[in-house]
Design an enzyme around this catalytic site. Structure first.
Site, mmCIF file in Angstrom:
data_model
loop_
_atom_site.group_PDB
_atom_site.id
_atom_site.type_symbol
_atom_site.label_atom_id
_atom_site.label_comp_id
_atom_site.label_asym_id
_atom_site.label_seq_id
_atom_site.Cartn_x
_atom_site.Cartn_y
_atom_site.Cartn_z
ATOM 1 N N GLU A 168 10.154 0.758 4.403
ATOM 2 C CA GLU A 168 9.294 1.734 5.091
ATOM 3 C C GLU A 168 7.976 1.967 4.361
ATOM 4 O OE1 GLU A 168 8.097 3.419 7.855
ATOM 5 O OE2 GLU A 168 10.168 4.022 8.202
ATOM 6 N N LYS A 228 -0.271 -5.697 6.055
ATOM 7 C CA LYS A 228 0.597 -4.763 6.789
ATOM 8 C C LYS A 228 0.838 -5.255 8.206
ATOM 9 C CE LYS A 228 -0.891 -1.026 3.813
ATOM 10 N NZ LYS A 228 -1.946 -0.031 3.587
ATOM 11 N N THR A 256 7.240 -2.221 -8.047
ATOM 12 C CA THR A 256 6.264 -2.839 -8.949
ATOM 13 C C THR A 256 5.010 -3.185 -8.140
ATOM 14 O OG1 THR A 256 7.128 -5.063 -8.568
ATOM 15 C CG2 THR A 256 8.123 -3.809 -10.374
ATOM 16 N N GLY A 279 2.379 4.207 4.183
ATOM 17 C CA GLY A 279 2.874 5.228 3.260
ATOM 18 C C GLY A 279 3.940 6.139 3.838
#
Lengths: 164, 328
Positions: B135, B211, B82, B140
């Site tokens: 991951e 990140k 989501t 990505g």
């Protein structure tokens, strides 16, 4: 530095080896042999090298002990350079003051400044190159520039890694 | 292995397409999007669901919710894809927590829960003897977490830096190549679907910072939050600045950097030599990891996209199946 040595085989090597022994980086050697020179005359050799200032004295001692005469040592140059890019109202936030604060810090000097001003009221962009004699000092000078820039609302874009 | 899929946007559909096209030994038994859901313990016909989503905008029956899917229990792995909410991490955090508590593996692409609650979620997963894998949250398709955890096992990771945001990288590439202004390049990125309608998270460096938080907490256990990251975005950059960098045979990229020893956790535009391995083009991502034994390792690849994210999700699912489920 300008050296004077006897014109006989092996002398140039004898002069260069001590430089590499102290981890000096030879950038240029200028040696013009005078065809009219008689054996046993002295010749002049100019060497441009990059060497930590602390090692200069021991190098001169070694050269002298090998019979090489150090005629002249050129002025010490600030060899470590670092460029950053500034964005913002660089001129109107007192550029003279920005440069002065680096220069008067004793850590580094502003060696180059290139600026592009696209239009009034639009942010200018500048490339500013600092030069210094040590990595530690140039690092502190960049810290100083960063804090001056923060105070003046300028964006500093620093290099990711050291490059010449 | 049975999968329940929460989220049926481009990433969710990418996963469904890959599962239906490729013989991976995976079966989707439940799907929910924000407005509907479908549950079938015998396996759902994915082509039907994809077609229904395309024509009606719904993946299943209105009224069947993500919570119903989680409670159905007809799955081995919950795949949670989501949209990210970086502030509260909800509702994804709730979904993940409930599935783990019920003893189900979870694979997610959702940065919010992993950035905000890494330790608590990992402890919960360990206590139920299940896996939580993420991951797809960072870079990505690049198997960065797998490389750090498995490929470089035993190494001490001393530092890490890289290009973590494809949108910013695209904008900087276009500003350099074509001399576009920042706003022109941003507009182009939007038209091509590389930037969100509200690009704030990307261009202000927040996405890259999230990140970094994930990596800081998962690799080094730094227990960092977004507030610990020194963030500067690319929205103040000028075309002139890129041209000045060009004079130095350099360019500018938005770089995320972690050096735990120096307490550096930073996202900022930086000047890099044009031949630097992190100077990648367009929407690519790149990460350099510094280690004590392996030296430097640089990974380059696609940081976003439906199939690319599906690649990371599917690798996580198969890793759980092949390395955990079949062994126990």
């Amino acid at each position: 530095m300008k050296l004077e040595m006897k014109d006989k085989p092996g002398q140039l090597i004898a002069a260069l080896k001590p430089i590499s022994d102290v981890e000096g980086n030879i950038m240029a050697i200028i040696h013009q042999r005078d065809p009219s020179a008689a054996p046993g005359d002295t010749i002049d050799v100019q060497i441009m090298l990059d060497l930590p200032g602390s090692k200069l004295e021991s190098l001169v001692e070694t050269l002298t002990s090998q019979g090489v005469n150090v005629v002249r040592i050129g002025e010490e140059r600030l060899l470590i350079r670092r460029s950053v890019i500034l964005i913002g109202h660089i001129m109107h936030t007192d550029l003279t003051d920005t440069v002065d604060r680096i220069d008067s810090s004793g850590l580094a000097e502003v060696a180059e400044l290139g600026m592009v001003m696209p239009a009034i009221n639009e942010p200018s962009s500048a490339k500013i190159t600092l030069k210094s004699s040590s990595l530690e000092e140039i690092g502190r000078a960049i810290d100083l520039l960063r804090s001056v820039a923060r105070e003046k609302g300028l964006l500093v874009i620093e290099p990711l890694e050291e490059y010449p | 292995m049975r999968i329940a899929l929460l989220g049926f946007g481009s990433v969710g559909r990418g996963i469904a397409e890959a599962v239906s096209e490729k013989d991976l030994g995976l079966s989707i038994t439940a799907v929910a999007d924000s407005r509907s859901g479908i549950i079938d313990a015998d396996g759902i016909d994915i082509r039907d669901v994809l077609e229904r989503k395309r024509t009606t905008g719904l993946c299943g029956t209105p009224g069947i919710t993500a919570d119903d899917v989680i409670e159905s229990g007809v799955y081995d792995v919950l795949v949670e894809v989501t949209p990210t909410n970086a502030d509260s991490a909800n509702p994804a955090l709730g979904y993940i927590t409930r599935a783990l508590a019920a003893g189900r593996h979870v694979v997610t692409s959702n940065k919010g829960p992993i950035a905000l609650r890494y330790d608590a979620l990992m402890q919960l997963a360990a206590s139920r003897n299940v896996q939580l894998r993420y991951e797809a949250t960072v870079c990505g398709a690049i198997p960065l977490i797998q490389a750090l955890e498995i490929g470089l096992a035993g190494n001490t990771i001393t530092a890490l830096n890289g290009v973590f945001n494809g949108t910013c990288n695209y904008i900087l590439t276009r500003m350099t190549d074509e001399g576009l202004s920042y706003s022109q390049a941003l507009l182009e990125a939007r038209e091509l679907g590389y930037a969100e309608a509200d690009p704030t998270y990307d261009v202000k460096g927040v996405d890259a910072a999230i990140k970094l938080v994930i990596l800081a907490n998962s690799i080094w256990g730094l227990n960092a939050s977004l507030d610990d990251v020194d963030i500067t975005g690319i929205d103040g950059l000028t075309t002139d600045a890129l041209a000045l960098a060009e004079d130095l045979n350099c360019t500018i990229r938005l770089i995320g950097e972690i050096i735990p020893e120096k307490r550096i956790l930073k996202v900022s535009p930086r000047v890099l030599s044009k031949d630097h391995s992190l100077v990648v083009r367009d929407t690519l991502n790149a990460v350099t990891v510094e280690t004590d034994m392996a030296g430097e390792i640089t990974l380059i690849g696609r940081g976003a996209g439906s199939r690319e994210t599906a690649s990371a999700i599917i690798a996580d699912i198969l890793f759980i199946r092949d390395c955990h489920v079949e062994r126990t």
